[in-house]
Every structure is written in structure tokens, then in C-alpha cells.
Design an enzyme around this catalytic site. Structure first.
Site, PDB file in Angstrom:
ATOM      1  N   THR A 281      16.771 -35.470 -10.444  1.00 29.07           N
ATOM      2  CA  THR A 281      18.183 -35.437 -10.847  1.00 29.07           C
ATOM      3  C   THR A 281      19.072 -35.567  -9.616  1.00 29.07           C
ATOM      4  O   THR A 281      18.690 -35.146  -8.523  1.00 29.07           O
ATOM      5  CB  THR A 281      18.435 -34.097 -11.572  1.00 29.07           C
ATOM      6  OG1 THR A 281      17.730 -34.145 -12.798  1.00 29.07           O
ATOM      7  CG2 THR A 281      19.899 -33.819 -11.812  1.00 29.07           C
TER       8      THR A 281
ATOM      9  N   VAL B 147      18.118 -31.522 -24.439  1.00 27.48           N
ATOM     10  CA  VAL B 147      19.201 -31.517 -23.454  1.00 27.48           C
ATOM     11  C   VAL B 147      18.890 -30.455 -22.411  1.00 27.48           C
ATOM     12  O   VAL B 147      18.556 -29.315 -22.760  1.00 27.48           O
ATOM     13  CB  VAL B 147      20.556 -31.222 -24.130  1.00 27.48           C
ATOM     14  CG1 VAL B 147      21.665 -31.118 -23.087  1.00 27.48           C
ATOM     15  CG2 VAL B 147      20.890 -32.317 -25.146  1.00 27.48           C
ATOM     16  N   GLY B 148      18.984 -30.806 -21.150  1.00 30.59           N
ATOM     17  CA  GLY B 148      18.746 -29.859 -20.066  1.00 30.59           C
ATOM     18  C   GLY B 148      20.037 -29.234 -19.579  1.00 30.59           C
ATOM     19  O   GLY B 148      21.059 -29.212 -20.274  1.00 30.59           O
TER      20      GLY B 148
HETATM   21  N1  ASP Z   1      17.483 -30.316 -14.506  1.00 33.09           N
HETATM   22  C1  ASP Z   1      17.060 -31.548 -15.121  1.00 33.09           C
HETATM   23  C2  ASP Z   1      16.733 -31.276 -16.570  1.00 33.09           C
HETATM   24  O1  ASP Z   1      16.081 -30.292 -16.865  1.00 33.09           O
HETATM   25  C3  ASP Z   1      15.881 -32.182 -14.489  1.00 33.09           C
HETATM   26  C4  ASP Z   1      15.928 -32.305 -12.996  1.00 33.09           C
HETATM   27  O2  ASP Z   1      16.676 -31.623 -12.323  1.00 33.09           O
HETATM   28  O3  ASP Z   1      15.195 -33.126 -12.462  1.00 33.09           O
HETATM   29  O4  ASP Z   1      17.070 -32.087 -17.398  1.00 33.09           O
END
Ligand code: ASP
Length: 301
Positions: A169, A198-199
Site C-alpha cells: 500500500t 474493505v481494509g
Molecule cells: N492495509 C491494506 C489493507 O489491508 C494493505 C496494505 O497495507 O498493504 O487493505
């Protein structure tokens, strides 16, 4: 004082991918810094730097994103202006090349904060933003990863982070010449995620937060855990209520993520004076920053 910090994920980035991560965050920092040092706004700096990282296939955002269990790419992003307290976010959106720009469009032109799926696409089209093809976002590396994961019923998002699989991300925080803190985050989520999952990244207070009277945060890591501890707002609260400096606040946030939610990840932080900080409990985190009190960039993977 002006200040800018970017990240390109926190995980066990393998040696052969270090250079691509280094170049990516370095170039994104330069883009944001160029805007801020020419008197531009924090919103422009954050949007343009994140657009660059979305276009760079190295990262799990825009082009190069992970593929969900149905073989689709669903994107999440958010941006927040810490002075106006306006924010915009999208979740589970397909066929948008630069999700951060759609999040900004929602911040600028909508009374809403978060729009999901087809509604967000509709908003994009109504406001003159084009859809892209799925193939514009898909790269061979992620198609292969998706194929390798099919039929593995034991795979879970948490396992992905425990096994230190990619977490690429991207995010950025700016302090501009008007004292405005802006934070933004963009992601393709997690590999083989359940459709519609959804994250933290599009959730204000979880993956992104900005309050110009305190500071800003952008997170990366295991989203389910980050949501449970409302990580971005937790860190801003540490600075506001406890008076912690950004480094202490960032470390407390990551400790809380680990202790309370068994979580993994990393954060970038700026306080209201533009002092940067980074904390992570993964082997590596790609990040870069500069302030007007520094003579050179700091770029580390
Ligand atoms: N935080 C992001 C999610 O869980 C993934 C990531 O940080 O790579 O969607």
C-alpha cells in the site's frame, strides 16, 4: 516549515525488489516536494505523489494491485485535509486508474466522505473521470500470484501478513506553507481478498487521518487489525492528548496494533510542525521524507 513524507508499504521486501521500492518512494517524494517548495498545496502534493505510486507497478495500488478471489481488482483510497476537515474516500472500486484522484474528487465535490463500488464509478463518470480497462491495472506478477493462490482454502489475510507476504500500500502526508496537513492512502487491498472486502486504507481514522492542529498519519499493513485499533486516529490522539512527539506516538500505535489486535504494519506520521516519524513491526518499510530544515532527502527501504 514545509514537510513531506511518503511510504510504499511495510513487509519483508525481498532484496531483489529493494531498488524498485527505493526508486518509487524517492520519485514520489520529489514530486510532492517540488509542488510544496513552489508554494503548492498539500492536497496537490499528496494527490500527485500517490498518483505516481499508483502508476508504478511495483506497488499494491492502482496498476500492480493484488487480485481478489474472483480475479478482479478492487481499489480503496482516501484523502483528508486537516484544516477544512474535508475528506474523500472510495472502497471496492473497479476500473479506476488513479483511485486517489477519485477520493479527492469526492472530497472536493461531494457532501459525502466514502462512496463504494458502482456508486463511486458513477460519481467519477458524472464528474468527467474516465474508466480504465481491467488490463490497465493488472500486471503479470499479480496474475501469477492469484493463479498460485486458487484452491488454497487455508489462505487468509492474516496468514499473508504472518508469512510476511507483500503489503505494498502507498501513502503520503504533507505540511504545506499555509500550515495545512493533508494525508492520503491508496491500496489494492490484500491478495485474493474476499470480493467487497474493505481494509483500513479508505477508512478515515483507521488508515488515514489529518488534523492540522496536531498532525497526520497514513498506515499500511494488515487492515483488519488496523481497523480494530483505529490506528491513524489513535496516533493523532497520542500526540494531541498525551502531547507525545510523533516518534513516540507512532511507536505506541504500532505497539497497540501488535498487542491488542495481533497486527502487523507500519505508519508514517507528521506532527503539526512538520516533524516526521516512522514506525513498523515488519522487517522492512519503504519510506522517504524531507522537511525545509533538511538539506537532503531521507530515502530508506
Ligand atoms: N492495509 C491494506 C489493507 O489491508 C494493505 C496494505 O497495507 O498493504 O487493505
Amino acid at each position: 516549515m514545509i514537510s513531506f513524507i511518503v511510504h510504499g508499504g511495510a513487509w519483508d521486501i525481498p532484496d531483489e525488489m529493494l531498488d524498485a521500492h527505493y526508486q518509487g518512494v524517492k520519485n514520489a517524494l520529489e514530486i510532492g516536494w517540488h509542488i510544496l517548495s513552489n508554494g503548492g498545496s498539500g492536497v496537490d502534493a499528496v494527490e500527485k505523489a500517490i498518483r505516481y505510486l499508483e502508476d508504478d507497478p511495483t506497488f499494491d495500488a492502482g496498476r500492480g494491485s493484488f487480485v481478489n478471489a474472483l480475479g478482479e481488482i478492487e481499489l480503496d483510497a482516501s484523502i483528508m485535509n486537516g484544516t477544512s476537515f474535508r475528506c474523500g474516500a472510495i472502497a471496492s472500486v473497479q476500473n479506476i486508474r488513479n483511485p486517489i484522484s477519485l477520493a479527492r474528487l469526492i472530497m472536493d465535490k461531494s457532501e459525502h466522505v466514502l462512496i463504494t463500488g458502482m456508486g463511486a464509478v458513477r460519481f467519477a463518470l458524472e464528474n468527467g473521470m474516465q474508466q480504465c480497462k481491467s488490463d490497465d491495472l493488472l500486471v503479470g506478477r499479480e496474475l501469477q500470484r492469484w493463479k498460485d493462490l486458487q484452491g488454497k482454502s487455508t489462505f487468509s489475510t492474516k496468514d499473508a501478513f504472518k508469512k510476511k507476504l507483500p503489503s505494498d500500500t502507498v501513502g503520503a502526508i504533507a505540511l504545506d506553507k499555509n500550515g495545512i496537513i493533508v494525508s492520503g492512502t491508496s491500496t489494492g487491498g490484500t491478495p485474493n481478498k474476499y470480493p467487497g472486502r474493505v481494509g483500513d486504507s479508505p477508512l478515515i481514522g483507521c488508515g488515514t487521518y489529518a488534523d492540522s492542529s496536531v498532525g497526520g498519519v497514513s498506515c499500511t499493513g494488515w487492515g483488519e487489525a488496523i481497523i480494530k485499533v483505529a490506528l491513524a486516529k489513535t496516533i493523532v490522539d497520542q500526540m494531541e492528548i498525551n502531547g507525545d512527539d510523533p516518534e513516540v506516538a507512532a511507536k505506541i500505535g504500532i505497539d497497540r496494533l501488535q498487542k491488542k489486535a495481533d497486527g502487523f504494519g507500519g505508519v508514517i506520521v507528521l506532527n503539526k510542525n512538520g516533524v516526521p516519524a516512522v514506525a513498523f513491526n515488519t522487517p522492512r518499510m519503504a519510506r522517504a521524507y524531507r522537511t525545509s530544515e533538511m538539506t537532503t532527502d531521507i530515502v530508506v527501504v
